[in-house]
Design a protein around this motif. Structure first.
Motif, PDB file in Angstrom:
ATOM      1  N   ILE A 256       4.519   5.938  -5.452  1.00  0.00           N
ATOM      2  CA  ILE A 256       4.847   5.940  -6.722  1.00  0.00           C
ATOM      3  C   ILE A 256       3.975   7.176  -7.241  1.00  0.00           C
TER       4      ILE A 256
ATOM      5  N   HIS B 145       4.161   1.708  -0.997  1.00  0.00           N
ATOM      6  CA  HIS B 145       4.622   1.809  -2.183  1.00  0.00           C
ATOM      7  C   HIS B 145       4.109   2.173  -3.341  1.00  0.00           C
ATOM      8  N   ALA B 146       2.649   1.592  -3.592  1.00  0.00           N
ATOM      9  CA  ALA B 146       1.829   2.052  -4.360  1.00  0.00           C
ATOM     10  C   ALA B 146       1.388   3.572  -4.225  1.00  0.00           C
ATOM     11  N   ALA B 147       1.331   4.015  -3.109  1.00  0.00           N
ATOM     12  CA  ALA B 147       1.125   5.279  -3.100  1.00  0.00           C
ATOM     13  C   ALA B 147       2.414   6.364  -3.324  1.00  0.00           C
TER      14      ALA B 147
ATOM     15  N   ALA C  33       0.873  -1.225  -0.070  1.00  0.00           N
ATOM     16  CA  ALA C  33      -0.080  -0.064   0.216  1.00  0.00           C
ATOM     17  C   ALA C  33       0.851   1.297   0.018  1.00  0.00           C
TER      18      ALA C  33
END
Lengths: 432, 432
Positions: free
Chosen positions: A359, A355-357, A353
């Motif tokens: 990005i 890391h997806a953010a 979560a």
């Protein structure tokens, strides 16, 4: 001096220097962030020589906390130390010791001794447990017991403490007037509310906030202003009790800053996913940019047994909207104390979560990591893919279960799309 | 007549009646949705007496598909039937048989025979495999082989087929001019591109689209217009090749409708999370409200071994933005063919995403489910919580691992926030 005071004086501390290196950013930018309150480095002055410096806040990699600790039903120190080891191995950025069973002082000191990660606690647990042991009931706790517990834990080297200072009589009154499906699910909040209702008195952590600030200042303990009124079900999300507390926390943030104390703010909890961005924006505005530490958020109530996934969905949305720090949720949430493997699954889910953010937040190095992985994938370089994976051992294990006879994986075998298109499109293997 | 034609003629079919009951909606509203193209019921006329009617589209519960099927490395029919059983048990709404290993015709027929769920396939796999068997290479496939495979599968009772009709020479040219990190990751798309480049010819599924429509119409097979150009890494997301294909698919949707054929559109793939709402909106506009079927989307490339979580994050955001149908992603994605337990984890993760979105979509019954769960939680009614859980057996299992000696769970034991606050606030146990 606290890191906040050092930053304000224009000096770059070794801690600031170190986090600048690990974030790949300029140390002066870190200093400015700390001076403005938008970045914190939770590092008790007692642990300055041993703690891994970890900065939380604006412009930085989104951090992940793992909760460990005993309960009255599960009291093994060994198990908690194993959870700590797995949290570190899975690359949690911080741990919180939430122990409420066994000799919690000894457990806390053993955890601090065993890790270099920043350690957080909720000192009111100690005060409440000691009140039961010594006086027979949580409500028999004296206000001084709370401050004594905070003092003791600060002395032990705790780097950040959750303190539910915003659970005021006004907030409880709003809760009563409004009603709720799940009332209060914050344990610390519940202890305080029980005490306040029993004694018909104001929350000591609110009333004597300056006393709390004095201790926090002395040890440079970062305050994590707890959300005792966080919703425990989507039906209670973003309600008046929750927002009343948040408004108060905004004022307490400014008072912490005025006292030179580092501070962050905790947030929900259970939220329908479309309410998450508004919750983050509200916290950022009301609390003047102080770092936001969210628990989940959990985007549905019905996924018991899989709440690490529910929390990862909410966490990714919250962090992309500006939340800085994700408290993990494990598959055991709502059902039991997490076990060792729950810790691993919880940390990994939260890291996905975060890391997806990162990005979309434009955090330095985030997109580059994905680009390297995509390139390794295109090159069918399996060891490099595993190495770049967020969980390398898991990636290797899954691949080993069903290996392909060819260059590709066993999903497509001889019919690998990437192999086929490379050949016909004439695209080269890339090195990035 | 197809369901689309029946709906246009103003008649409510038994299929429409049945889905109206299962969605708790008015049958006339379903009929209107089907007539407008915003709702589909994939149900091959051959299976009308046996298939479970499942509607996909606007205003309905977000549906979940589970991909099963062999590969050249893993050819066991028994394993695939076990995956089917687990997909049903975990409550997938549809399954796709993506077999590419063993006797794929026999496997497909066995799967259709064994389930009442709607079954989808990608017929070009059969054409490509037979081309290798009979002629020695995928590119030796004749255009007629593709249509023969579609005809055969329609006759077998397949309810929906993925057809990569938008992989045109124009799209391939845009792909080449632009360049990509991971080129093409769609297996069907890759087969077609290899064929097109080798023969220097247009995609037969595009060029002879009317022939495809004729077969689809005859059996009321729903077309799932595949996204052969879907990005295989976040670096390739929302690029010109992808959007070129989507624009073409919009035109093909209208041609399907003109022919009385039910149709949906497939979407990415790997997308940074902030690009997901725009991708959904674009599909809805360009394809005039046709149902959107997304694979993931995966919000980062680096979570190999945990891509069911990556996909759940993207799926929740996509569905809340209007996507209608989620194709699950399993923990084995990018590493190997999924095993039986992967199917379970993949379906559950996607169902969490779908339900989290349904809460904010306002789907009938979604918030009510969470309210019931929250109420059971407040009441510390553990069997009711398990029963209401999305995965009851898992919830029971987790709780059993570490049982509490009291009324609460082993996380808080004697310090249960809800128990404490109920007592002091005097709130009653609720029945909803």
């Amino acid at each position: 001096m606290t890191q906040l005071e050092i930053a304000r004086s224009g000096i770059i501390s070794p801690a600031m220097q170190r986090v600048a290196e690990s974030e790949g950013l300029d140390a002066e930018a870190i200093r400015q962030g700390i001076a403005s309150g938008s970045i914190i480095i939770p590092a008790n002055s007692v642990r300055l020589g041993s703690v891994t410096f970890c900065a939380i806040g604006k412009g930085l990699r989104t951090k992940v906390n793992a909760n460990i600790g005993t309960s009255s039903d599960c009291r093994s120190l060994e198990t908690e130390l194993e959870k700590l080891r797995v949290a570190e191995e899975s690359r949690a950025d911080t741990v919180m010791d939430l122990s409420t069973g066994g000799d919690i002082g000894a457990i806390r000191r053993a955890i601090i001794e065993a890790t270099t990660l920043p350690v957080g606690t909720v000192p009111i647990y100690q005060a409440a447990i000691e009140a039961i042991d010594r006086r027979g009931a949580i409500v028999a706790m004296a206000a001084d017991d709370i401050f004594d517990a905070i003092e003791e834990q600060a002395r032990d080297g705790v780097d950040f403490v959750t303190v539910h200072c915003g659970v005021t009589r006004a907030a409880v009154a709003r809760l009563k007037r409004q009603g709720r499906v799940v009332d209060v699910v914050s344990r610390g909040g519940a202890f305080l509310i029980a005490w306040m209702l029993h004694h018909d008195k104001e929350n000591p952590l609110f009333e004597q906030y300056d006393r709390l600030l004095e201790t926090a200042h002395r040890y440079d303990v970062t305050l994590s202003l707890g959300d005792g009124m966080r919703p425990g079900g989507v039906a209670d999300a973003t309600d008046r009790a929750q927002i009343e507390e948040l408004v108060t926390l905004g004022e307490l943030v400014e008072r912490a800053w005025a006292a030179g104390v580092q501070v962050m703010v905790e947030g929900p909890g259970h939220l329908p996913l479309d309410e998450i961005p508004a919750n983050v924006q509200l916290q950022k505005r009301l609390c003047k940019g102080a770092p936001f530490y969210v628990l989940g958020p959990l985007v549905t109530d019905v996924a018991a047994g899989y709440d690490h996934i529910t929390g990862a969905i909410g966490g990714a949305i919250a962090a992309s909207a500006g939340a800085d720090f994700l408290c993990y949720v494990t598959p055991s949430e709502h059902l039991s104390l997490p076990g060792v493997e729950d810790v691993r699954e919880g940390v990994i889910a939260s890291r996905i979560a975060a890391h997806a953010a990162d990005i979309v937040k434009g955090v330095k190095g985030a997109r580059e990591w994905d680009l390297k992985m995509s390139t390794a994938r295109k090159n069918l370089d399996w060891e490099e893919q595993a190495r770049l994976s967020l969980a390398p051992e898991r990636a290797r294990g899954v691949r080993r279960q069903r290996v392909s006879s060819g260059q590709a994986c066993s999903m497509c075998g001889e019919f690998c799309a990437m192999e086929l298109v490379s050949k016909h499109l004439g695209t080269k293997v890339v090195r990035c």
